[in-house]
Design an enzyme around this catalytic site. Structure first.
Site, PDB file in Angstrom:
ATOM      1  CG  HIS A 135      -1.108   3.775   4.621  1.00  0.00           C
ATOM      2  ND1 HIS A 135      -1.899   3.415   5.691  1.00  0.00           N
ATOM      3  CD2 HIS A 135      -0.587   2.605   4.136  1.00  0.00           C
ATOM      4  CE1 HIS A 135      -1.865   2.094   5.847  1.00  0.00           C
ATOM      5  NE2 HIS A 135      -1.096   1.587   4.909  1.00  0.00           N
ATOM      6  CB  CYS A 145      -0.946  -0.004   1.195  1.00  0.00           C
ATOM      7  SG  CYS A 145      -0.306  -0.848   2.651  1.00  0.00           S
TER       8      CYS A 145
HETATM    9  P1  NAP Z   1      -8.157  -9.094   7.260  1.00  0.00           P
HETATM   10  O1  NAP Z   1      -9.147  -8.010   7.403  1.00  0.00           O
HETATM   11  O2  NAP Z   1      -7.562  -9.682   8.484  1.00  0.00           O
HETATM   12  O3  NAP Z   1      -8.807 -10.262   6.368  1.00  0.00           O
HETATM   13  C1  NAP Z   1      -8.155 -11.469   6.105  1.00  0.00           C
HETATM   14  C2  NAP Z   1      -8.965 -12.258   5.107  1.00  0.00           C
HETATM   15  O4  NAP Z   1      -8.273 -13.458   4.799  1.00  0.00           O
HETATM   16  C3  NAP Z   1     -10.329 -12.693   5.636  1.00  0.00           C
HETATM   17  O5  NAP Z   1     -11.250 -12.746   4.595  1.00  0.00           O
HETATM   18  C4  NAP Z   1     -10.035 -14.091   6.147  1.00  0.00           C
HETATM   19  O6  NAP Z   1     -11.180 -14.930   6.217  1.00  0.00           O
HETATM   20  C5  NAP Z   1      -9.100 -14.584   5.083  1.00  0.00           C
HETATM   21  N1  NAP Z   1      -8.325 -15.715   5.582  1.00  0.00           N
HETATM   22  C6  NAP Z   1      -7.511 -15.738   6.639  1.00  0.00           C
HETATM   23  N2  NAP Z   1      -7.033 -16.991   6.832  1.00  0.00           N
HETATM   24  C7  NAP Z   1      -7.587 -17.762   5.859  1.00  0.00           C
HETATM   25  C8  NAP Z   1      -7.505 -19.143   5.535  1.00  0.00           C
HETATM   26  N3  NAP Z   1      -6.763 -19.988   6.253  1.00  0.00           N
HETATM   27  N4  NAP Z   1      -8.223 -19.590   4.490  1.00  0.00           N
HETATM   28  C9  NAP Z   1      -8.984 -18.749   3.777  1.00  0.00           C
HETATM   29  N5  NAP Z   1      -9.111 -17.445   4.040  1.00  0.00           N
HETATM   30  C10 NAP Z   1      -8.408 -16.961   5.071  1.00  0.00           C
HETATM   31  O7  NAP Z   1      -6.905  -8.652   6.398  1.00  0.00           O
HETATM   32  P2  NAP Z   1      -6.822  -7.612   5.149  1.00  0.00           P
HETATM   33  O8  NAP Z   1      -6.407  -6.290   5.634  1.00  0.00           O
HETATM   34  O9  NAP Z   1      -8.049  -7.721   4.337  1.00  0.00           O
HETATM   35  O10 NAP Z   1      -5.548  -8.155   4.400  1.00  0.00           O
HETATM   36  C11 NAP Z   1      -5.485  -9.384   3.802  1.00  0.00           C
HETATM   37  C12 NAP Z   1      -4.238  -9.483   2.922  1.00  0.00           C
HETATM   38  O11 NAP Z   1      -4.106  -8.355   2.095  1.00  0.00           O
HETATM   39  C13 NAP Z   1      -2.902  -9.598   3.611  1.00  0.00           C
HETATM   40  O12 NAP Z   1      -2.143 -10.519   2.869  1.00  0.00           O
HETATM   41  C14 NAP Z   1      -2.217  -8.269   3.485  1.00  0.00           C
HETATM   42  O13 NAP Z   1      -0.816  -8.384   3.370  1.00  0.00           O
HETATM   43  C15 NAP Z   1      -2.798  -7.834   2.189  1.00  0.00           C
HETATM   44  N6  NAP Z   1      -2.876  -6.392   2.111  1.00  0.00           N
HETATM   45  C16 NAP Z   1      -2.398  -5.896   0.997  1.00  0.00           C
HETATM   46  C17 NAP Z   1      -2.396  -4.582   0.799  1.00  0.00           C
HETATM   47  C18 NAP Z   1      -1.829  -4.141  -0.484  1.00  0.00           C
HETATM   48  O14 NAP Z   1      -1.872  -4.821  -1.434  1.00  0.00           O
HETATM   49  N7  NAP Z   1      -1.282  -3.014  -0.621  1.00  0.00           N
HETATM   50  C19 NAP Z   1      -2.939  -3.717   1.743  1.00  0.00           C
HETATM   51  C20 NAP Z   1      -3.466  -4.241   2.893  1.00  0.00           C
HETATM   52  C21 NAP Z   1      -3.421  -5.626   3.055  1.00  0.00           C
HETATM   53  P3  NAP Z   1     -12.010 -15.097   7.611  1.00  0.00           P
HETATM   54  O15 NAP Z   1     -12.822 -13.865   7.767  1.00  0.00           O
HETATM   55  O16 NAP Z   1     -12.829 -16.320   7.345  1.00  0.00           O
HETATM   56  O17 NAP Z   1     -10.990 -15.277   8.681  1.00  0.00           O
HETATM   57  N1  12T Z   2       2.305  -5.670   7.331  1.00  0.00           N
HETATM   58  O1  12T Z   2       0.769  -5.902   1.776  1.00  0.00           O
HETATM   59  O2  12T Z   2       0.669  -4.106   8.588  1.00  0.00           O
HETATM   60  O3  12T Z   2       2.761  -6.390   2.467  1.00  0.00           O
HETATM   61  O4  12T Z   2      -0.041  -2.375   7.467  1.00  0.00           O
HETATM   62  C1  12T Z   2       0.408  -4.364   3.960  1.00  0.00           C
HETATM   63  C2  12T Z   2       0.122  -3.753   5.161  1.00  0.00           C
HETATM   64  C3  12T Z   2       1.931  -5.827   5.016  1.00  0.00           C
HETATM   65  C4  12T Z   2       1.629  -5.941   2.641  1.00  0.00           C
HETATM   66  C5  12T Z   2       0.448  -3.519   7.545  1.00  0.00           C
HETATM   67  C6  12T Z   2       1.665  -5.221   6.219  1.00  0.00           C
HETATM   68  C7  12T Z   2       1.304  -5.362   3.918  1.00  0.00           C
HETATM   69  C8  12T Z   2       0.754  -4.191   6.276  1.00  0.00           C
END
Ligand code: NAP
Ligand code: 12T
Length: 350
Positions: free
Chosen positions: A257, A133
């Site tokens: 951010h 991000c």
């Molecule tokens: P979050 O709110 O904690 O959501 C996590 C999601 O993953 C939920 O839908 C969860 O399902 C699912 N999940 C977790 N464990 C799982 C499993 N064993 N099998 C299937 N689904 C599972 O987190 P988030 O902020 O959305 O972030 C999720 C991901 O996006 C992370 O990898 C993070 O690094 C990435 N991210 C990327 C960016 C970016 O690209 N710039 C920004 C922010 C986050 P349940 O609800 O069923 O637990």
């Molecule tokens: N640890 O997509 O904690 O690599 O804000 C994004 C956000 C990893 C990532 C965070 C993180 C990622 C966070």
């Protein structure tokens, strides 16, 4: 390779999460050409339903068989799930846009920000990575300046909202904030500390505090989040010669951010020239009017699509230097929106 169709079967991995929710909103807002939508999450979400276009969709448990008939996977369920399940998605002929850090620095995986390196989408072998991000909003703001004046060095300090770390972290800031209501009554040191049992997700209290650690520490004393910004920026801008250093700070902000970015350029750019270049650049909204106290802020960027830039001024300590203040919604341009723009590019090239 994505085959040209009128409408596509789309799977969202991590549909119940903070990024997942934004995937649903933005796919609907942009009227993404969806035939079938498959929502995938963990066993915890069994029985849950999510709304998309006024219709309720059941959440399915993610398995290796979840991708049958799927054309596009938008994945945001953590790096270990991406490593485990995306090969099955690629095996089922789906093209995956992955939000996790799992594949970003792999040589044969394009790392794409559509405003910067859209041409890279054509080089995928089934997986395209969505950058971190903080990196996304930095490169959207820096690329137009780099093209004109060639950036030699970047010093970036980030002020990252709690939503970047997922849904549970958002709730923790909310709970800790509610727990502090007596600061003004009892004007005393220590009173704004919350009970220890309210500190679960972050290593320290985040409400009314700052934490200078995002992700784990590496051997060079930088955090992994800081090195993502360094390495991903070089890969996206296709220039390994840029010197970059960064410091990433978690702040008690819910969404969006902010970044203070200092750059040194080969060619001199005045603040006015930089303002003009950025005003015309795609995906950017310049808000920069000190006389009227106008500058970007996270509350303003929340829910918006653009990267906001302000406080543009010359760095008077060096020959060719500029300071910029860059703010963007980390769940939208920093995650779901950028991934959907990548999927739209894939469709355009199909
Ligand atoms: P979050 O709110 O904690 O959501 C996590 C999601 O993953 C939920 O839908 C969860 O399902 C699912 N999940 C977790 N464990 C799982 C499993 N064993 N099998 C299937 N689904 C599972 O987190 P988030 O902020 O959305 O972030 C999720 C991901 O996006 C992370 O990898 C993070 O690094 C990435 N991210 C990327 C960016 C970016 O690209 N710039 C920004 C922010 C986050 P349940 O609800 O069923 O637990
Ligand atoms: N640890 O997509 O904690 O690599 O804000 C994004 C956000 C990893 C990532 C965070 C993180 C990622 C966070």
């Amino acid at each position: 390779m994505l085959k040209k169709k009128d409408k596509y079967n789309v799977a969202i991995m991590g549909a119940t999460g903070a990024v997942g929710g934004q995937f649903l909103s933005i796919l609907e807002e942009r009227n993404f050409p969806i035939k079938e939508l498959r929502l995938l999450a963990s066993a915890k979400s069994k029985g849950k339903k999510l709304k998309f276009k006024n219709k309720s969709h059941p959440v399915e448990i993610l398995t290796h068989k979840s991708f049958k008939g799927i054309d596009i996977v938008l994945s945001s369920a953590g790096a270990s799930r991406s490593i485990e399940f995306l090969p099955s998605a690629v095996g089922a002929q789906a093209v995956c846009v992955d939000n996790s850090s799992a594949f970003r620095m792999k040589k044969d995986v394009p790392l794409v920000v559509p405003e910067v390196n859209p041409h890279q989408v054509e080089n995928h072998k089934g997986i395209i990575a969505n950058p971190n991000c903080s990196t996304i909003q930095a490169v959207v703001a820096l690329w137009p300046l780099h093209k004109v004046a060639k950036i030699k060095r970047i010093v970036a300090s980030t002020y990252q909202s709690v939503s970047g770390a997922g849904q549970q972290k958002i709730l923790e800031l909310e709970k800790q904030t509610e727990a502090i209501d007596k600061v003004v009554d009892n004007w005393m040191v220590g009173n704004h500390n919350v009970d220890k049992f309210l500190i679960k997700e972050f290593p320290y209290q985040i409400a009314f505090n700052l934490i200078p650690q995002i992700d784990v520490f590496l051997e060079n004393a930088y955090t992994k989040e800081e090195m993502k910004l360094v390495n991903e920026t070089r890969k996206i801008m296709e220039d390994d010669s840029i010197k970059i250093t960064s410091t990433c700070i978690r702040v008690p902000v819910f969404f969006a951010h902010s970044e203070n970015i200092n750059i040194e350029t080969e060619k001199k750019l005045s603040a006015d020239e930089a303002r003009k270049i950025l005003s015309k650049a795609p995906g950017i909204r310049v808000i920069d009017d000190p006389a009227k106290h106008k500058y970007p802020m996270p509350l303003e960027a929340e829910g918006e699509n653009e990267v906001f830039v302000g406080r543009i001024r010359e760095d008077e300590s060096i020959e060719n230097g500029l300071n910029l203040w860059v703010v963007s919604d980390n769940l939208r341009k920093g995650a779901a929106l950028n991934a959907i723009q990548i999927a739209e590019l894939l469709i355009k090239h199909a």
